[in-house]
Design a protein around this motif. Structure first.
Motif, mmCIF file in Angstrom:
data_model
loop_
_atom_site.group_PDB
_atom_site.id
_atom_site.type_symbol
_atom_site.label_atom_id
_atom_site.label_comp_id
_atom_site.label_asym_id
_atom_site.label_seq_id
_atom_site.Cartn_x
_atom_site.Cartn_y
_atom_site.Cartn_z
ATOM 1 N N PHE A 157 0.811 -1.213 0.000
ATOM 2 C CA PHE A 157 0.000 0.000 0.000
ATOM 3 C C PHE A 157 0.849 1.270 0.000
ATOM 4 C CE2 PHE A 157 -3.039 -3.037 2.067
ATOM 5 C CZ PHE A 157 -3.938 -3.071 1.011
ATOM 6 N N PHE A 158 2.165 1.121 0.123
ATOM 7 C CA PHE A 158 3.066 2.271 0.156
ATOM 8 C C PHE A 158 3.928 2.297 -1.109
ATOM 9 C CE2 PHE A 158 2.247 0.927 4.524
ATOM 10 C CZ PHE A 158 1.821 2.118 5.102
ATOM 11 N N TYR A 159 4.227 3.479 -1.601
ATOM 12 C CA TYR A 159 5.075 3.634 -2.780
ATOM 13 C C TYR A 159 6.435 2.985 -2.523
ATOM 14 C CZ TYR A 159 8.039 5.962 -6.228
ATOM 15 O OH TYR A 159 8.931 6.226 -7.236
ATOM 16 N N ASN A 160 6.868 2.148 -3.464
ATOM 17 C CA ASN A 160 8.116 1.378 -3.350
ATOM 18 C C ASN A 160 8.144 0.470 -2.119
ATOM 19 O OD1 ASN A 160 9.241 2.279 -5.719
ATOM 20 N ND2 ASN A 160 10.590 3.791 -4.769
ATOM 21 N N GLU A 161 6.944 0.196 -1.568
ATOM 22 C CA GLU A 161 6.798 -0.665 -0.392
ATOM 23 C C GLU A 161 7.584 -0.127 0.808
ATOM 24 O OE1 GLU A 161 7.466 -4.774 -1.305
ATOM 25 O OE2 GLU A 161 5.695 -4.871 -2.617
ATOM 26 N N ILE A 162 7.649 1.202 0.904
ATOM 27 C CA ILE A 162 8.355 1.845 2.017
ATOM 28 C C ILE A 162 7.392 2.809 2.707
ATOM 29 C CG2 ILE A 162 10.258 3.380 2.669
ATOM 30 C CD1 ILE A 162 11.850 2.247 0.336
ATOM 31 N N PRO A 163 7.019 2.548 3.971
ATOM 32 C CA PRO A 163 6.126 3.447 4.710
ATOM 33 C C PRO A 163 6.787 4.800 4.964
ATOM 34 C CG PRO A 163 6.258 1.276 5.741
ATOM 35 C CD PRO A 163 7.355 1.342 4.720
ATOM 36 N N PRO A 164 6.018 5.793 5.373
ATOM 37 C CA PRO A 164 6.591 7.109 5.669
ATOM 38 C C PRO A 164 7.790 7.017 6.605
ATOM 39 C CG PRO A 164 4.219 7.236 5.720
ATOM 40 C CD PRO A 164 4.559 5.779 5.551
ATOM 41 N N LYS A 165 8.840 7.750 6.266
ATOM 42 C CA LYS A 165 10.059 7.723 7.066
ATOM 43 C C LYS A 165 10.029 8.815 8.124
ATOM 44 C CE LYS A 165 12.979 5.991 3.292
ATOM 45 N NZ LYS A 165 14.134 6.288 2.411
ATOM 46 N N GLU A 166 10.781 8.575 9.181
ATOM 47 C CA GLU A 166 11.046 9.534 10.246
ATOM 48 C C GLU A 166 9.884 9.743 11.195
ATOM 49 O OE1 GLU A 166 14.038 10.172 10.451
ATOM 50 O OE2 GLU A 166 14.762 9.866 8.420
ATOM 51 N N ILE A 167 8.716 9.159 10.918
ATOM 52 C CA ILE A 167 7.635 9.259 11.889
ATOM 53 C C ILE A 167 7.936 8.292 13.021
ATOM 54 C CG2 ILE A 167 5.193 8.842 12.327
ATOM 55 C CD1 ILE A 167 4.558 9.834 9.583
ATOM 56 N N ASN A 168 8.132 8.826 14.205
ATOM 57 C CA ASN A 168 8.448 8.007 15.368
ATOM 58 C C ASN A 168 7.240 7.155 15.718
ATOM 59 O OD1 ASN A 168 9.074 6.934 17.848
ATOM 60 N ND2 ASN A 168 9.927 8.824 18.681
ATOM 61 N N ALA A 169 7.354 5.860 15.533
ATOM 62 C CA ALA A 169 6.201 4.967 15.686
ATOM 63 C C ALA A 169 5.918 4.590 17.130
ATOM 64 C CB ALA A 169 6.405 3.696 14.864
ATOM 65 N N ALA A 170 6.723 5.072 18.077
ATOM 66 C CA ALA A 170 6.484 4.743 19.479
ATOM 67 C C ALA A 170 5.100 5.242 19.880
ATOM 68 C CB ALA A 170 7.554 5.378 20.358
ATOM 69 N N GLY A 171 4.290 4.345 20.410
ATOM 70 C CA GLY A 171 2.944 4.707 20.821
ATOM 71 C C GLY A 171 1.901 4.446 19.756
ATOM 72 N N TYR A 172 2.333 4.238 18.542
ATOM 73 C CA TYR A 172 1.403 3.961 17.457
ATOM 74 C C TYR A 172 1.432 2.495 17.073
ATOM 75 C CZ TYR A 172 0.321 8.824 16.708
ATOM 76 O OH TYR A 172 -0.132 10.105 16.870
ATOM 77 N N GLN A 173 0.270 1.988 16.701
ATOM 78 C CA GLN A 173 0.114 0.584 16.363
ATOM 79 C C GLN A 173 -0.120 0.435 14.869
ATOM 80 O OE1 GLN A 173 -0.133 -2.353 18.782
ATOM 81 N NE2 GLN A 173 0.656 -2.889 16.772
ATOM 82 N N PRO A 174 0.848 -0.077 14.097
ATOM 83 C CA PRO A 174 0.590 -0.350 12.684
ATOM 84 C C PRO A 174 -0.487 -1.421 12.532
ATOM 85 C CG PRO A 174 2.946 -0.347 13.152
ATOM 86 C CD PRO A 174 2.243 -0.365 14.473
ATOM 87 N N ILE A 175 -1.462 -1.152 11.689
ATOM 88 C CA ILE A 175 -2.539 -2.113 11.429
ATOM 89 C C ILE A 175 -2.632 -2.362 9.932
ATOM 90 C CG2 ILE A 175 -5.008 -2.601 11.590
ATOM 91 C CD1 ILE A 175 -5.170 -0.806 14.004
ATOM 92 N N CYS A 176 -2.445 -3.601 9.523
ATOM 93 C CA CYS A 176 -2.773 -4.014 8.156
ATOM 94 C C CYS A 176 -4.253 -4.381 8.170
ATOM 95 C CB CYS A 176 -1.904 -5.197 7.730
ATOM 96 S SG CYS A 176 -0.154 -4.793 7.527
ATOM 97 N N GLN A 177 -5.079 -3.513 7.640
ATOM 98 C CA GLN A 177 -6.526 -3.632 7.785
ATOM 99 C C GLN A 177 -7.036 -4.818 6.969
ATOM 100 O OE1 GLN A 177 -8.160 -1.939 9.940
ATOM 101 N NE2 GLN A 177 -7.414 0.166 10.105
ATOM 102 N N ARG A 178 -7.455 -5.866 7.690
ATOM 103 C CA ARG A 178 -7.827 -7.136 7.060
ATOM 104 C C ARG A 178 -9.329 -7.372 7.177
ATOM 105 N NH1 ARG A 178 -4.682 -12.859 8.189
ATOM 106 N NH2 ARG A 178 -6.425 -14.259 7.780
ATOM 107 N N TYR A 179 -9.939 -7.711 6.044
ATOM 108 C CA TYR A 179 -11.381 -7.934 5.995
ATOM 109 C C TYR A 179 -11.660 -9.013 4.964
ATOM 110 C CZ TYR A 179 -16.364 -6.892 5.207
ATOM 111 O OH TYR A 179 -17.729 -6.978 5.080
ATOM 112 N N LYS A 180 -12.426 -10.041 5.371
ATOM 113 C CA LYS A 180 -12.732 -11.184 4.515
ATOM 114 C C LYS A 180 -11.457 -11.779 3.919
ATOM 115 C CE LYS A 180 -17.546 -10.021 3.683
ATOM 116 N NZ LYS A 180 -18.640 -9.827 2.706
#
Length: 306
Positions: free
Chosen positions: A39-62
């Motif tokens: 879902f990200f360009y070149n399969e690389i998520p946004p850089k430099e965003i400090n992910a501490a405290g945030y939960q990455p979710i691959c939104q899965r349905y069916k």
């Protein structure tokens, strides 16, 4: 500025970051986006965003991943959702609102599930629930909008509250809706390949705003897209919008105008919910200031494909 004042300012900025970036929770709702990097360009998520405290979710349905979100438990709201735009092949669904079971229990099913009535108290403790929005004077604002997804199942999947932020109706059905439609129009008319979209929020700079002391209200919404392959014969008026462009929208009529000016000539119902379109670099500069960290949303700033 005195040393004391400078120190107080630095401590204030640090406190704001600590408030927004707490302890990372690890489970099948993962510590990264490794299951849905496409879902990200070149399969690389946004850089430099400090992910501490945030939960990455691959939104899965069916049993399929539909988009990706970076979620903050304490604020019961996402920082952003990322998806590949694909025009809807049908109408907006009358979908049931859903929640993320693995925010309740890390070993639960990875599939989003419809809310039960009454709400399970374990769900209430772990994330936003439909009751939070009832009589709140806020609409449920999609970061990954339903009509930017092709199949019925893709569109239904956007109705999870882990993809939702409190959004004023004047924004949601007014200027922000027009922005979403304009991005869709540009994709159909000029983009030859995939368009990668990331849509997110900016918290208030100092004291936060909440609905029912549970769900954080954003001061602004923002969105950016990357279309690396586009028509070579772009009209002059469209060239500034490719391969990337971005926008910031007001979610508070009383906010200052340093980020998004107010157009006083529009009708009263949407006045103060203006959207400012801007180059990607301008948005990243605004986010870097507001979040007090450098931001890079698309790998290499989304290079034009030759």
């Amino acid at each position: 500025m005195s040393l004391r004042t400078s120190l107080q300012s630095s401590i204030g900025a640090l406190f704001l970051l600590i408030t927004w970036f707490g302890c990372l929770v690890v489970g099948e709702v993962r510590s990264d986006f490794s299951h849905c990097l496409h879902f990200f360009y070149n399969e690389i998520p946004p850089k430099e965003i400090n992910a501490a405290g945030y939960q990455p979710i691959c939104q899965r349905y069916k049993n399929q991943y539909r988009f990706a979100s970076l979620y903050q438990r304490q604020h019961r709201a996402p920082l952003f959702s990322a998806y590949i735009l694909s025009p809807a092949d049908g109408k907006r669904p009358n979908a049931s609102w859903m929640y993320e079971p693995q925010l309740v229990f890390s070993r639960a099913s990875p599939e989003m599930k419809p809310f039960q009535t009454p709400d399970d108290q374990n769900v209430v403790k772990s994330q936003a629930v439909t009751e939070d929005y009832r009589n709140s004077n806020f609409t449920k604002g999609h970061l990954s909008p339903s009509m930017h997804h092709k199949t019925k199942e893709d569109r239904e999947a956007t109705f999870t509250l882990t993809n939702i932020v409190p959004q004023r109706a004047g924004s949601n059905s007014g200027p922000w809706n027009r922005l979403e439609n304009d991005v869709l129009r540009k994709f159909k008319a000029f983009c030859n390949g995939s368009m990668y979209v990331i849509t997110g929020i900016m918290p208030y700079k100092s004291e936060g705003r909440w609905i029912k002391n549970r769900v954080s209200v954003p001061e602004y919404l923002w969105s950016a897209y990357c279309c690396p392959s586009f028509r070579s014969d772009l009209p002059e008026s469209e060239r500034q919008f490719f391969p990337t462009f971005a926008a910031v929208g007001r979610n508070d009529r009383n906010s200052g105008e340093e980020i998004v000016p107010v157009n006083v000539k529009v009708r009263a119902s949407v006045r103060g919910y203006d959207v400012r379109r801007m180059p990607l670099e301008t948005l990243e500069g605004i986010l870097a200031q507001r979040l007090v960290m450098p931001i890079s949303l698309f790998d290499g700033n989304c290079q034009k494909e030759l």
